[in-house]
Design a protein around this motif. Structure first.
Motif, PDB file in Angstrom:
ATOM      1  N   ASP A  46      26.680 -25.164  57.101  1.00 20.37           N
ATOM      2  CA  ASP A  46      27.165 -25.431  58.194  1.00 20.37           C
ATOM      3  C   ASP A  46      28.120 -24.317  58.757  1.00 20.37           C
ATOM      4  OD1 ASP A  46      25.729 -27.891  58.677  1.00 20.37           O
ATOM      5  OD2 ASP A  46      27.165 -28.895  57.860  1.00 20.37           O
ATOM      6  N   GLN A  47      28.982 -23.913  57.884  1.00 21.73           N
ATOM      7  CA  GLN A  47      30.074 -22.973  58.072  1.00 21.73           C
ATOM      8  C   GLN A  47      30.377 -22.007  56.952  1.00 21.73           C
ATOM      9  OE1 GLN A  47      31.216 -26.347  59.364  1.00 21.73           O
ATOM     10  NE2 GLN A  47      30.891 -26.025  61.546  1.00 21.73           N
ATOM     11  N   ASN A  67      31.166 -20.230  62.425  1.00 20.65           N
ATOM     12  CA  ASN A  67      29.903 -21.103  62.351  1.00 20.65           C
ATOM     13  C   ASN A  67      28.696 -20.417  61.811  1.00 20.65           C
ATOM     14  OD1 ASN A  67      31.079 -23.274  63.249  1.00 20.65           O
ATOM     15  ND2 ASN A  67      30.915 -22.926  65.397  1.00 20.65           N
ATOM     16  N   SER A  68      27.647 -21.119  61.753  1.00 24.94           N
ATOM     17  CA  SER A  68      26.188 -20.662  60.906  1.00 24.94           C
ATOM     18  C   SER A  68      25.737 -19.473  62.031  1.00 24.94           C
ATOM     19  CB  SER A  68      25.490 -21.849  60.755  1.00 24.94           C
ATOM     20  OG  SER A  68      25.074 -22.630  61.980  1.00 24.94           O
ATOM     21  N   CYS A  76      38.651 -26.097  61.402  1.00 26.77           N
ATOM     22  CA  CYS A  76      37.573 -26.918  60.509  1.00 26.77           C
ATOM     23  C   CYS A  76      38.375 -28.013  59.920  1.00 26.77           C
ATOM     24  CB  CYS A  76      36.502 -26.285  60.201  1.00 26.77           C
ATOM     25  SG  CYS A  76      35.504 -26.886  59.224  1.00 26.77           S
ATOM     26  N   ASN A 202      32.885 -29.001  71.335  1.00 24.87           N
ATOM     27  CA  ASN A 202      32.279 -29.979  70.448  1.00 24.87           C
ATOM     28  C   ASN A 202      32.211 -31.233  71.032  1.00 24.87           C
ATOM     29  OD1 ASN A 202      32.235 -27.909  68.064  1.00 24.87           O
ATOM     30  ND2 ASN A 202      34.489 -27.958  68.620  1.00 24.87           N
ATOM     31  N   GLU A 220      28.005 -29.895  67.132  1.00 24.39           N
ATOM     32  CA  GLU A 220      29.051 -28.663  67.130  1.00 24.39           C
ATOM     33  C   GLU A 220      28.617 -27.606  67.980  1.00 24.39           C
ATOM     34  OE1 GLU A 220      31.192 -27.961  63.358  1.00 24.39           O
ATOM     35  OE2 GLU A 220      30.209 -29.786  62.599  1.00 24.39           O
ATOM     36  N   GLY A 222      27.611 -24.078  67.911  1.00 24.73           N
ATOM     37  CA  GLY A 222      26.810 -23.216  66.686  1.00 24.73           C
ATOM     38  C   GLY A 222      25.982 -24.282  66.099  1.00 24.73           C
ATOM     39  N   PRO A 223      26.081 -24.768  64.895  1.00 27.81           N
ATOM     40  CA  PRO A 223      25.304 -25.554  64.227  1.00 27.81           C
ATOM     41  C   PRO A 223      24.434 -26.709  64.740  1.00 27.81           C
ATOM     42  CG  PRO A 223      27.333 -26.049  63.569  1.00 27.81           C
ATOM     43  CD  PRO A 223      27.809 -25.089  64.529  1.00 27.81           C
ATOM     44  N   THR A 226      26.110 -31.875  62.878  1.00 34.06           N
ATOM     45  CA  THR A 226      26.394 -31.902  61.614  1.00 34.06           C
ATOM     46  C   THR A 226      26.529 -33.128  60.791  1.00 34.06           C
ATOM     47  OG1 THR A 226      28.571 -31.499  61.684  1.00 34.06           O
ATOM     48  CG2 THR A 226      27.270 -29.428  61.578  1.00 34.06           C
ATOM     49  N   CYS A 229      32.331 -33.775  60.680  1.00 33.95           N
ATOM     50  CA  CYS A 229      33.027 -32.750  61.535  1.00 33.95           C
ATOM     51  C   CYS A 229      34.314 -33.356  61.488  1.00 33.95           C
ATOM     52  CB  CYS A 229      32.594 -32.745  63.079  1.00 33.95           C
ATOM     53  SG  CYS A 229      33.597 -31.365  63.722  1.00 33.95           S
TER      54      CYS A 229
END
Length: 286
Positions: A46-47, A67-68, A76, A202, A220, A222-223, A226, A229
């Motif tokens: 994820d990160q 982030n991915s 985070c 987010n 979130e 970016g990904p 998840t 979080c």
């Protein structure tokens, strides 16, 4: 080609690639992050977490989060716990409180007697300019000590109510009746692309079970969604307590595992408690 060493870690299913730039200096680019985080052609995560030497003498180690999608982000919570355990096991830190320098300031991480890691997430913020949130034109009502905002979402043909907070990064929290049936994949992206969140957001979806327990899912930046979080759970805790829905300690069930938050209210820092585990280590050529 260059071989780099990595550690794969996870906290409640939120998974990370951890790179030690103290031992091996690295030039981390968005392209490199995307390649390493790819779940088919890279390591998968994820990160990506990067541990670096202090920028200035006398400061703590620097901790960076990507982030991915390659974008660098401010904070985070699950990553903080993982980087704390990583620093302990590498011998970079010792004692009951480990400080780190992040993009938005200092945080500290500790370890409980049962082995779970505790991240001091700092004091939540609710001021719109800090989140940031542009409230002009937004409908709102006051619940407890916190505004609850309302916006119409055509994708679900209905209103979405949310509270907003910052844990060093922006969060919207949506309380729902059934988190498993919540339209996370629709409402999450909807709120992220709204202009009243100029840095995106987010989005947490929370089902309150009692004053001390809840279920949570987070979409979130970016990904996408998840398994857990940390900052999203922290923001949900803070928003719920301010709205009069939660006590000072809440156990959250995320899809990847259990997290706990402890917060007594404004003037105090919020603690995020949960697992931080090594999955595997290895090297990859870049």
């Amino acid at each position: 080609m260059k071989a780099i060493h990595f550690t794969k870690m996870q906290g409640a299913g939120n998974d990370f690639i951890v790179l030690d730039a103290v031992a091996q200096p690295l030039d981390v680019t968005p392209e490199l992050v995307r390649r390493l985080a790819d779940r088919r052609f890279g390591i998968g995560a994820d990160q990506l977490l990067l541990l670096e030497k202090p920028l200035h003498e006398g400061e703590p180690l620097r901790y960076r989060i990507f982030n991915s999608d390659g974008g660098e982000v401010e904070q985070c919570g699950n990553g903080a716990r993982c980087i704390g355990r990583f620093a302990l096991e590498r011998g970079y830190a010792s004692g009951s409180s480990i400080p780190f320098q992040t993009m938005k300031g200092r945080i500290s991480v500790g370890r409980e007697a049962d082995g779970r890691m505790v991240a001091d997430m700092g004091e939540p913020g609710f001021e719109p300019e800090r989140i940031p949130l542009r409230i002009e034109g937004l409908f709102s009502r006051l619940e407890g000590r916190l505004p609850v905002y309302r916006v119409y979402c055509s994708d679900i043909d209905g209103d979405v109510e949310f509270s907003a907070a910052t844990m060093g990064n922006p969060h919207a929290t949506v309380f729902v009746d059934d988190v498993d049936e919540a339209p996370v994949e629709v409402v999450g992206p909807f709120l992220q692309r709204q202009s009243f969140f100029p840095e995106s957001v987010n989005v947490g979806f929370v089902e309150r079970l009692s004053a001390s327990s809840a279920k949570i899912r987070v979409w979130e930046r970016g990904p996408g969604e998840t398994l857990a979080c940390g900052t999203g759970t922290s923001a949900a805790m803070a928003s719920g307590l301010m709205r009069g829905l939660f006590d000072a300690r809440v156990e959250f069930a995320a899809r990847g595992g259990a997290l706990a938050c402890a917060w007594t209210g404004p003037g105090a820092t919020l603690k995020l408690i949960g697992p931080a585990e090594v999955v595997f280590t290895g090297t990859i050529e870049i």
